[in-house]
Scaffold this active site. Structure first.
Site, PDB file in Angstrom:
ATOM      1  N   THR A   1       0.589  -1.429   0.080  1.00 15.65           N
ATOM      2  CA  THR A   1       0.536   0.215   0.229  1.00 15.65           C
ATOM      3  C   THR A   1       0.817   0.995   0.046  1.00 15.65           C
ATOM      4  O   THR A   1       1.971   1.251   0.549  1.00 15.65           O
ATOM      5  CB  THR A   1      -0.602   0.071   1.648  1.00 15.65           C
ATOM      6  OG1 THR A   1      -1.603  -1.030   1.218  1.00 15.65           O
ATOM      7  CG2 THR A   1      -1.589   1.230   1.894  1.00 15.65           C
TER       8      THR A   1
HETATM    9  C1  LIG Z   1      -7.296 -11.698   0.477  1.00 12.59           C
HETATM   10  C2  LIG Z   1      -6.856 -11.434   1.568  1.00 12.59           C
HETATM   11  C3  LIG Z   1      -6.134 -11.716   3.038  1.00 12.59           C
HETATM   12  C4  LIG Z   1      -4.717 -10.854   3.406  1.00 12.59           C
HETATM   13  C5  LIG Z   1      -5.594  -9.520   3.152  1.00 12.59           C
HETATM   14  C6  LIG Z   1      -4.656  -8.391   3.754  1.00 12.59           C
HETATM   15  O1  LIG Z   1      -4.370  -7.698   4.584  1.00 12.59           O
HETATM   16  N1  LIG Z   1      -3.026  -7.693   2.336  1.00 12.59           N
HETATM   17  C7  LIG Z   1      -2.438  -6.519   3.213  1.00 12.59           C
HETATM   18  C8  LIG Z   1      -0.927  -6.977   3.443  1.00 12.59           C
HETATM   19  C9  LIG Z   1      -0.336  -7.396   4.740  1.00 12.59           C
HETATM   20  C10 LIG Z   1      -1.220  -7.500   5.749  1.00 12.59           C
HETATM   21  C11 LIG Z   1      -0.871  -7.595   6.641  1.00 12.59           C
HETATM   22  C12 LIG Z   1      -0.389  -9.378   6.997  1.00 12.59           C
HETATM   23  C13 LIG Z   1      -0.999 -10.295   5.609  1.00 12.59           C
HETATM   24  C14 LIG Z   1      -1.341  -9.097   4.307  1.00 12.59           C
HETATM   25  C15 LIG Z   1      -2.769  -5.350   2.538  1.00 12.59           C
HETATM   26  O2  LIG Z   1      -2.617  -5.715   0.340  1.00 12.59           O
HETATM   27  N2  LIG Z   1      -2.058  -4.002   2.778  1.00 12.59           N
HETATM   28  C16 LIG Z   1      -2.563  -2.905   1.972  1.00 12.59           C
HETATM   29  C17 LIG Z   1      -3.397  -2.334   2.873  1.00 12.59           C
HETATM   30  C18 LIG Z   1      -4.987  -3.013   3.111  1.00 12.59           C
HETATM   31  C19 LIG Z   1      -6.245  -1.496   3.898  1.00 12.59           C
HETATM   32  C20 LIG Z   1      -5.440  -3.325   1.575  1.00 12.59           C
HETATM   33  B1  LIG Z   1      -0.928  -2.444   2.236  1.00 12.59           B
HETATM   34  O3  LIG Z   1      -0.382  -2.394   2.915  1.00 12.59           O
HETATM   35  O4  LIG Z   1      -0.151  -3.509   0.608  1.00 12.59           O
END
Ligand SMILES: C#CCCCC(=O)N[C@@H](Cc1ccccc1)C(=O)N[C@@H](CC(C)C)B(O)O
Length: 197
Positions: A1
């Site tokens: 992100t």
């Molecule tokens: C679909 C699904 C399962 C998990 C999705 C999921 O939280 N992805 C996270 C990365 C992450 C983080 C911590 C644990 C695991 C995976 C993600 O893409 N975060 C984005 C922001 C959010 C609000 C969309 B960004 O920070 O990259």
């Protein structure tokens, strides 16, 4: 992100990419990481999608109650304090980097960064998420006090798209939310509308 927010001469502009990933897999290439907390306060989310969603759900609920009891809109500072309280008190369970931004009649446009540990930092501009590593120096050089709305929006789109170009955790489209006394405006910049460099 990649998330960011900056103050301009009439309010604030929030910006984010739209990639949700699980490792190398892109689970959502059109996510909306800029979430409403009140009519005039929005939240940029990074880290765990689940943790950041549940925090925004609780804060939206609490602010709705607060607005009813108070009889007037909640301030950005109040929204940021609620986000910080949930983030700090549950720091061992949560993994969410958050930026609160909005407008109220007491402080005008204001921004609060709430990184992983749960501290709240009032700032003129802030960036977060994996892509923010590519933006600190760029924004230190590019941000200026009292920018116009157009200058500010252009800087947000340029900054987020630069980070998206380099960070594998960021991608998709650039979403922005402009918040000022007149209200809220959402914009969307697809890949073919982005500056390549
Ligand atoms: C679909 C699904 C399962 C998990 C999705 C999921 O939280 N992805 C996270 C990365 C992450 C983080 C911590 C644990 C695991 C995976 C993600 O893409 N975060 C984005 C922001 C959010 C609000 C969309 B960004 O920070 O990259």
């Amino acid at each position: 992100t990649t998330i960011m927010a900056l103050q301009y001469d009439g309010g604030v502009i929030l910006g984010a990419d739209s990639r949700t990933s699980t490792g190398a897999y892109v689970a959502n290439r059109a996510s909306d990481k800029i979430t409403c907390l009140t009519d005039y306060v929005y939240l940029c989310r990074s880290g765990s999608a689940a943790d950041s969603q549940i925090i925004s759900d609780y804060v939206r609920y609490f602010l709705n109650q607060h607005t009813i009891q108070l009889g007037r809109p909640a301030t950005v500072k109040t929204a940021a304090t609620l986000v910080r309280e949930l983030s700090y008190q549950n720091k061992s369970f949560l993994e969410a980097g958050l930026i609160v931004g909005g407008w109220d009649k007491y402080d005008g446009g204001s921004i609060y960064a709430i990184p992983l540990g749960g501290t709240a930092l009032k700032l003129p501009f802030a960036t977060g998420g994996s892509g923010s590593s590519y933006l600190y120096g760029f924004l230190d050089q590019a941000w200026k006090e009292g920018m116009s709305k157009e200058e500010a929006e252009a800087l947000v789109v340029k900054a987020v798209s630069l980070a998206m170009a380099r960070d594998s955790g960021s991608g998709g489209v650039v979403r922005t939310v402009v918040i000022n006394e007149q209200g809220v405006t959402r914009n969307f910049y697809a890949g073919d509308k982005l500056p390549l460099w």
